[in-house]
Design a protein around this motif. Structure first.
Motif, PDB file in Angstrom:
ATOM      1  N   UNK A  99       1.454  16.308  36.045  1.00  0.00           N
ATOM      2  CA  UNK A  99       2.103  15.089  36.552  1.00  0.00           C
ATOM      3  C   UNK A  99       3.459  14.875  35.898  1.00  0.00           C
ATOM      4  N   UNK A 100       3.542  15.089  34.593  1.00  0.00           N
ATOM      5  CA  UNK A 100       4.806  14.881  33.876  1.00  0.00           C
ATOM      6  C   UNK A 100       5.836  15.960  34.207  1.00  0.00           C
ATOM      7  N   UNK A 101       5.382  17.193  34.413  1.00  0.00           N
ATOM      8  CA  UNK A 101       6.298  18.258  34.837  1.00  0.00           C
ATOM      9  C   UNK A 101       6.857  17.974  36.223  1.00  0.00           C
ATOM     10  N   UNK A 102       6.027  17.422  37.101  1.00  0.00           N
ATOM     11  CA  UNK A 102       6.501  17.065  38.444  1.00  0.00           C
ATOM     12  C   UNK A 102       7.581  15.990  38.386  1.00  0.00           C
ATOM     13  N   UNK A 103       7.580  15.212  37.307  1.00  0.00           N
ATOM     14  CA  UNK A 103       8.624  14.195  37.079  1.00  0.00           C
ATOM     15  C   UNK A 103       9.826  14.784  36.328  1.00  0.00           C
ATOM     16  N   UNK A 104       9.787  16.083  36.077  1.00  0.00           N
ATOM     17  CA  UNK A 104      10.860  16.825  35.411  1.00  0.00           C
ATOM     18  C   UNK A 104      11.043  16.458  33.936  1.00  0.00           C
ATOM     19  N   UNK A 105       9.931  16.104  33.282  1.00  0.00           N
ATOM     20  CA  UNK A 105       9.980  15.882  31.833  1.00  0.00           C
ATOM     21  C   UNK A 105      10.052  17.238  31.135  1.00  0.00           C
ATOM     22  N   UNK A 106      10.698  17.271  29.983  1.00  0.00           N
ATOM     23  CA  UNK A 106      10.733  18.464  29.129  1.00  0.00           C
ATOM     24  C   UNK A 106       9.518  18.376  28.214  1.00  0.00           C
ATOM     25  N   UNK A 107       8.491  19.162  28.464  1.00  0.00           N
ATOM     26  CA  UNK A 107       7.267  19.080  27.670  1.00  0.00           C
ATOM     27  C   UNK A 107       7.256  20.101  26.547  1.00  0.00           C
ATOM     28  N   UNK A 108       6.930  19.618  25.373  1.00  0.00           N
ATOM     29  CA  UNK A 108       6.781  20.448  24.188  1.00  0.00           C
ATOM     30  C   UNK A 108       5.338  20.260  23.725  1.00  0.00           C
ATOM     31  N   UNK A 109       4.515  21.287  23.911  1.00  0.00           N
ATOM     32  CA  UNK A 109       3.068  21.158  23.700  1.00  0.00           C
ATOM     33  C   UNK A 109       2.649  21.845  22.407  1.00  0.00           C
ATOM     34  N   UNK A 110       1.874  21.123  21.605  1.00  0.00           N
ATOM     35  CA  UNK A 110       1.308  21.683  20.380  1.00  0.00           C
ATOM     36  C   UNK A 110      -0.206  21.500  20.398  1.00  0.00           C
TER      37      UNK A 110
END
Length: 161
Positions: free
Chosen positions: A53-64
């Motif tokens: 959902x957040x990627x579809x909003x074009x957020x830059x995700x940094x996952x740990x």
């Protein structure tokens, strides 16, 4: 505490709404990707739905996540029908939690790893964009302490998330 699809969607929408109705181009640190703590199991993880959902909003995700590899994370996101181009453009897997949060606009706790309770939140706050948000999807953090540090805190099941 399991998140059903409605809760996952609501949590992701709450993040966007709270961050001034847009996360486009904002770095969001997602802490935890595994289905539950103390495992690398990503099957049916709430994180995949929230990240998609957040990627579809074009957020830059940094996952740990201390036990989930980049390969396993991408496999599960692919299974959750996340667009590969969005993943390639906006998704980064980090091996260091402080690096994941550096410059982020928000920290999003998705898996209840015990180590997240003991992070140096003063250090994290100083390294983040302001206003700095914490979205605690597992209600494991000391919200009052985080507010004293300066974070805007929102938790699943509290604050009308």
């Amino acid at each position: 505490v399991d998140m059903n699809d409605y809760q996952k969607d609501r949590f992701a929408k709450k993040i966007v709404r709270t961050m001034f109705n847009t996360v486009t181009g904002k770095k969001l640190a997602v802490l935890g990707f595994a289905f539950k703590k103390d495992t690398g199991d990503t099957r049916e993880t709430a994180a995949a739905h929230i990240c998609r959902s957040l990627l579809e909003e074009r957020a830059q995700l940094s996952v740990y996540d201390p036990k989930v590899s980049n390969e396993d994370m991408r496999y599960e996101l692919d299974y959750a029908k996340c667009d590969k181009e969005l993943m390639d453009t906006f998704l980064k897997h980090e091996s260091d939690v402080y690096e994941a949060c550096d410059g982020a606009h928000a920290i999003i706790v998705v898996t209840e790893w015990d180590m997240f309770k003991d992070l140096d939140f003063d250090r994290l706050f100083k390294s983040m964009a302001k206003p700095a948000f914490v979205f605690d999807g597992r209600n494991i953090l000391d919200h009052e302490k985080l507010r004293q540090v300066g974070f805007e805190v929102f938790a699943l099941g509290k604050n009308k998330v």
